[in-house]
Design a protein around this motif. Sequence first.
Motif, PDB file in Angstrom:
ATOM      1  N   GLY A 184       8.669   0.160 -11.217  1.00 31.32           N
ATOM      2  CA  GLY A 184       7.885   1.269 -10.658  1.00 31.32           C
ATOM      3  C   GLY A 184       8.184   1.541  -9.186  1.00 31.32           C
ATOM      4  N   PHE A 185       9.309   1.040  -8.687  1.00 31.98           N
ATOM      5  CA  PHE A 185       9.722   1.400  -7.330  1.00 31.98           C
ATOM      6  C   PHE A 185      11.253   1.329  -7.225  1.00 31.98           C
ATOM      7  CE2 PHE A 185       9.002  -3.172  -7.127  1.00 31.98           C
ATOM      8  CZ  PHE A 185      10.084  -3.640  -6.411  1.00 31.98           C
ATOM      9  N   ALA A 186      11.782   1.839  -6.094  1.00 31.93           N
ATOM     10  CA  ALA A 186      13.234   1.879  -5.933  1.00 31.93           C
ATOM     11  C   ALA A 186      13.732   0.572  -5.319  1.00 31.93           C
ATOM     12  CB  ALA A 186      13.615   3.054  -5.043  1.00 31.93           C
ATOM     13  N   GLU A 187      14.814   0.059  -5.874  1.00 33.10           N
ATOM     14  CA  GLU A 187      15.397  -1.189  -5.350  1.00 33.10           C
ATOM     15  C   GLU A 187      16.575  -0.866  -4.430  1.00 33.10           C
ATOM     16  OE1 GLU A 187      15.006  -4.563  -8.561  1.00 33.10           O
ATOM     17  OE2 GLU A 187      15.917  -2.768  -9.406  1.00 33.10           O
ATOM     18  N   VAL A 188      16.827  -1.797  -3.500  1.00 29.19           N
ATOM     19  CA  VAL A 188      17.887  -1.542  -2.521  1.00 29.19           C
ATOM     20  C   VAL A 188      19.239  -2.049  -3.042  1.00 29.19           C
ATOM     21  CG1 VAL A 188      17.461  -3.671  -1.165  1.00 29.19           C
ATOM     22  CG2 VAL A 188      18.499  -1.694  -0.063  1.00 29.19           C
ATOM     23  N   TYR A 189      20.283  -1.220  -2.805  1.00 33.00           N
ATOM     24  CA  TYR A 189      21.645  -1.545  -3.219  1.00 33.00           C
ATOM     25  C   TYR A 189      22.544  -1.587  -1.993  1.00 33.00           C
ATOM     26  CZ  TYR A 189      20.644  -0.951  -8.177  1.00 33.00           C
ATOM     27  OH  TYR A 189      20.151  -1.119  -9.439  1.00 33.00           O
ATOM     28  N   LEU A 190      23.435  -2.578  -1.960  1.00 34.97           N
ATOM     29  CA  LEU A 190      24.416  -2.691  -0.887  1.00 34.97           C
ATOM     30  C   LEU A 190      25.803  -2.568  -1.513  1.00 34.97           C
ATOM     31  CD1 LEU A 190      25.378  -3.483   1.992  1.00 34.97           C
ATOM     32  CD2 LEU A 190      25.184  -5.872   1.273  1.00 34.97           C
ATOM     33  N   ASN A 191      26.549  -1.563  -1.097  1.00 37.03           N
ATOM     34  CA  ASN A 191      27.875  -1.291  -1.662  1.00 37.03           C
ATOM     35  C   ASN A 191      27.871  -1.382  -3.189  1.00 37.03           C
ATOM     36  OD1 ASN A 191      28.872  -0.765   0.871  1.00 37.03           O
ATOM     37  ND2 ASN A 191      29.505  -2.872   1.233  1.00 37.03           N
ATOM     38  N   VAL A 226       0.828  -1.203   0.000  1.00 37.58           N
ATOM     39  CA  VAL A 226       0.000   0.000   0.000  1.00 37.58           C
ATOM     40  C   VAL A 226       0.865   1.257   0.000  1.00 37.58           C
ATOM     41  CG1 VAL A 226      -0.399   0.266   2.488  1.00 37.58           C
ATOM     42  CG2 VAL A 226      -2.166   0.933   0.882  1.00 37.58           C
ATOM     43  N   ALA A 227       2.049   1.181   0.607  1.00 34.36           N
ATOM     44  CA  ALA A 227       2.947   2.348   0.596  1.00 34.36           C
ATOM     45  C   ALA A 227       3.376   2.666  -0.839  1.00 34.36           C
ATOM     46  CB  ALA A 227       4.168   2.083   1.478  1.00 34.36           C
ATOM     47  N   LYS A 228       3.661   1.619  -1.615  1.00 34.18           N
ATOM     48  CA  LYS A 228       4.047   1.824  -3.022  1.00 34.18           C
ATOM     49  C   LYS A 228       2.892   2.434  -3.811  1.00 34.18           C
ATOM     50  CE  LYS A 228       7.222  -2.028  -3.467  1.00 34.18           C
ATOM     51  NZ  LYS A 228       7.195  -3.473  -3.603  1.00 34.18           N
ATOM     52  N   GLN A 229       1.686   1.893  -3.588  1.00 28.71           N
ATOM     53  CA  GLN A 229       0.508   2.407  -4.307  1.00 28.71           C
ATOM     54  C   GLN A 229       0.275   3.881  -3.981  1.00 28.71           C
ATOM     55  OE1 GLN A 229      -2.441  -0.258  -2.636  1.00 28.71           O
ATOM     56  NE2 GLN A 229      -2.677  -1.365  -4.556  1.00 28.71           N
ATOM     57  N   LEU A 230       0.388   4.220  -2.687  1.00 21.64           N
ATOM     58  CA  LEU A 230       0.151   5.601  -2.262  1.00 21.64           C
ATOM     59  C   LEU A 230       1.188   6.539  -2.872  1.00 21.64           C
ATOM     60  CD1 LEU A 230      -0.643   5.657   1.566  1.00 21.64           C
ATOM     61  CD2 LEU A 230      -2.133   6.345  -0.317  1.00 21.64           C
TER      62      LEU A 230
END
Length: 230
Positions: free
Chosen positions: A79-86, A19-23
């Motif tokens: 349609g959303f941000a993905e998480v990156y590690l180093n 729901v956070a993504k939709q909002l």
Amino acid sequence: MKKITIAIDGFSSTGKSTVAKQLAKALGYVYVDSGAMYRAVTYYAMQNDIISNDSFNVEKLISELNEVKICFKYNDRLGFAEVYLNGINVEKEVRTLEVSQWVSKVAEISEVRKMLVRQQQQMGQEKGVVMDGRDIGTVVFPDAELKLFMTASAETRAKRRYKELLERNEKVSYEDVLSNVESRDLIDSTREDSPLIKADDAIEIDNSNLNLEEQFEKLYNLAQNAINHQ
Ligand code: DC
């Protein structure tokens, strides 16, 4: 139109991120999945001999924290941000049951929380952000204009999580997923630093019996109301 901050907290697998993504999409806001940051730190620990089999070297993790660089990059296709590690995309790697089994232990560590809370506050400086997690309305953005607290029964949540893991071809049993959901609930809500609690001014949403459209409509109306009243 002035932008606001929307904080969404709740137990694991309550559908906060959906729901956070939709909002965020509907409002043109940035979505930040704070749980992904705790998961990325956990994944770092698993990759660097800090967590292995049954042991967890907390001191080593604390001493290496300044080598853990986490960021998000927007993926147009998803349609959303993905998480990156180093610098490496770990969006998929941080969602395994193994990471889920350790992440609450990592999230108990005050040094980890301090580092991640600071980064989260920076991401929300300009407002126009929807962030989900456990302490967003209580610690990260205590002044957020809209705070939501999501709940659903442990069984409902375990069924959702189990389905997601099966879709990703993870070999897990429903019983293991349920027991992981229950043990994370316990650790998350009883830890000393920033336990999961409902902020006094948060609106509680039990979505056990709401479908995705009903839930979105309800929260979108709350968001519009909060935007119009500031
Ligand atoms: O939302 P999630 O299940 O991806 O979160 C993973 C874990 O991270 C969860 O068990 C608790 C922790 N967490 C936290 O302590 N504080 C946050 N703001 C977000 C997540």
